[in-house]
Scaffold this motif. Structure first.
Motif, PDB file in Angstrom:
ATOM      1  N   TRP A  25      -2.331  64.060-110.945  1.00  0.00           N
ATOM      2  CA  TRP A  25      -2.972  62.970-110.208  1.00  0.00           C
ATOM      3  C   TRP A  25      -4.291  63.428-109.584  1.00  0.00           C
ATOM      4  O   TRP A  25      -5.267  62.669-109.545  1.00  0.00           O
ATOM      5  N   LEU A  26      -4.314  64.660-109.103  1.00  0.00           N
ATOM      6  CA  LEU A  26      -5.545  65.188-108.513  1.00  0.00           C
ATOM      7  C   LEU A  26      -6.623  65.324-109.572  1.00  0.00           C
ATOM      8  O   LEU A  26      -7.793  64.992-109.342  1.00  0.00           O
ATOM      9  N   TYR A  27      -6.243  65.796-110.752  1.00  0.00           N
ATOM     10  CA  TYR A  27      -7.182  65.924-111.871  1.00  0.00           C
ATOM     11  C   TYR A  27      -7.757  64.563-112.254  1.00  0.00           C
ATOM     12  O   TYR A  27      -8.932  64.447-112.613  1.00  0.00           O
ATOM     13  N   GLU A  28      -6.927  63.531-112.141  1.00  0.00           N
ATOM     14  CA  GLU A  28      -7.373  62.183-112.502  1.00  0.00           C
ATOM     15  C   GLU A  28      -8.109  61.486-111.362  1.00  0.00           C
ATOM     16  O   GLU A  28      -8.529  60.338-111.499  1.00  0.00           O
ATOM     17  N   GLY A  29      -8.255  62.178-110.238  1.00  0.00           N
ATOM     18  CA  GLY A  29      -9.089  61.665-109.158  1.00  0.00           C
ATOM     19  C   GLY A  29      -8.370  60.967-108.025  1.00  0.00           C
ATOM     20  O   GLY A  29      -9.014  60.465-107.101  1.00  0.00           O
ATOM     21  N   ASP A  30      -7.046  60.925-108.052  1.00  0.00           N
ATOM     22  CA  ASP A  30      -6.306  60.252-106.978  1.00  0.00           C
ATOM     23  C   ASP A  30      -5.717  61.302-106.034  1.00  0.00           C
ATOM     24  O   ASP A  30      -4.584  61.758-106.202  1.00  0.00           O
ATOM     25  N   VAL A  31      -6.501  61.669-105.037  1.00  0.00           N
ATOM     26  CA  VAL A  31      -6.096  62.729-104.114  1.00  0.00           C
ATOM     27  C   VAL A  31      -4.930  62.281-103.239  1.00  0.00           C
ATOM     28  O   VAL A  31      -4.033  63.071-102.934  1.00  0.00           O
ATOM     29  N   LYS A  84     -11.625  70.215-104.176  1.00  0.00           N
ATOM     30  CA  LYS A  84     -12.222  68.885-104.320  1.00  0.00           C
ATOM     31  C   LYS A  84     -13.053  68.521-103.092  1.00  0.00           C
ATOM     32  O   LYS A  84     -14.142  67.935-103.208  1.00  0.00           O
ATOM     33  N   GLN A  87     -16.243  70.475-103.093  1.00  0.00           N
ATOM     34  CA  GLN A  87     -17.133  69.977-104.144  1.00  0.00           C
ATOM     35  C   GLN A  87     -17.990  68.813-103.658  1.00  0.00           C
ATOM     36  O   GLN A  87     -19.105  68.606-104.151  1.00  0.00           O
ATOM     37  N   GLN A  88     -17.461  68.051-102.715  1.00  0.00           N
ATOM     38  CA  GLN A  88     -18.175  66.883-102.210  1.00  0.00           C
ATOM     39  C   GLN A  88     -19.272  67.247-101.214  1.00  0.00           C
ATOM     40  O   GLN A  88     -20.061  66.395-100.816  1.00  0.00           O
TER      41      GLN A  88
END
Length: 226
Positions: A25-31, A84, A87-88
């Motif tokens: 889920w984290l890889y797909e962007g849903d933290v 993540k 990274q922001q």
């Protein structure tokens, strides 16, 4: 072999599964889903030990499996969350990789725990689940108060909590030999503080609860040695 001997290991595997799915889920962007899976894994992590004691089915394999699951769910997954978040920020490309110090020191922490028979009523170093609670809850702090979690703050958190994992600091364990007040004053006080904090601040209380756990353990150690 009785089926009850496999129940704690099944619960540990559920913990591991939460960590693996959380990484997806984290890889797909849903933290947020990844964070909720960490919190669900905490329930399984509590239950596997509780059930093992209840059924009296401790095993060396269960101990090793528990640490392997904890490394993924409470070490690697929180590291990716920090990665993540870094990274922001406006930082050099290599800086976010420092987040994986948490995974490295989590592995060291768990390895030390597995060969130390003295960590029954106290922990030596911050337990990986507590570390995971703190890091995972930061995304909600960031959502409500984004100015608090600047690049320097995130970097300090990464280094400080990596150190706390392997520090010689003693932290009390929430393990009750009985449920009387005497001898459990610190545990009951901490549980009350945690419950009230969650009641008033919801998930934003989680970083405060972990910090209170660390500070309370520090003061308990000072008082016990004076």
């Amino acid at each position: 072999m009785h089926i009850k001997q496999h129940i704690p290991n099944f619960l540990t595997c559920c913990n591991l599964l939460c960590g693996c799915v959380g990484l997806v889920w984290l890889y797909e962007g849903d933290v947020e889903v990844a964070v909720y899976l960490i919190w669900l894994a905490l329930v399984f992590d509590f239950l596997d030990g509780f059930v093992a004691r209840l059924l009296r089915v401790h095993s060396p394999m269960g101990k090793e499996l528990d640490s392997l699951a904890d490394l993924i769910t409470f070490g690697v997954l929180p590291s990716f969350i920090l990665y993540k978040m870094l990274q922001q920020q406006e930082v050099d490309a290599w800086v976010p990789y420092l987040a994986f110090l948490v995974a490295v020191f989590s592995a060291i922490r768990l390895a030390k725990f597995n060969i130390d028979e003295n960590q029954q009523t106290v922990f030596i170093g911050l337990p990986t689940p507590a570390n995971a609670i703190f890091i995972s809850s930061l995304i909600f702090v960031d959502g409500s108060y984004p100015s608090l979690l600047s690049y320097p703050v995130l970097l300090i958190i990464t280094i400080l909590f990596s150190y706390l994992l392997v520090s010689p600091m003693e932290l009390f364990a929430l393990k009750f030999k009985d449920f009387g007040w005497k001898g459990n004053e610190v545990r009951f006080s901490f549980i009350l503080f945690s419950a009230l904090s969650l009641l008033f601040f919801l998930h934003l209380a989680l970083p405060m609860i972990v910090m209170m756990y660390i500070l309370l353990s520090f003061f308990v150690k000072i008082i016990s040695t004076t």
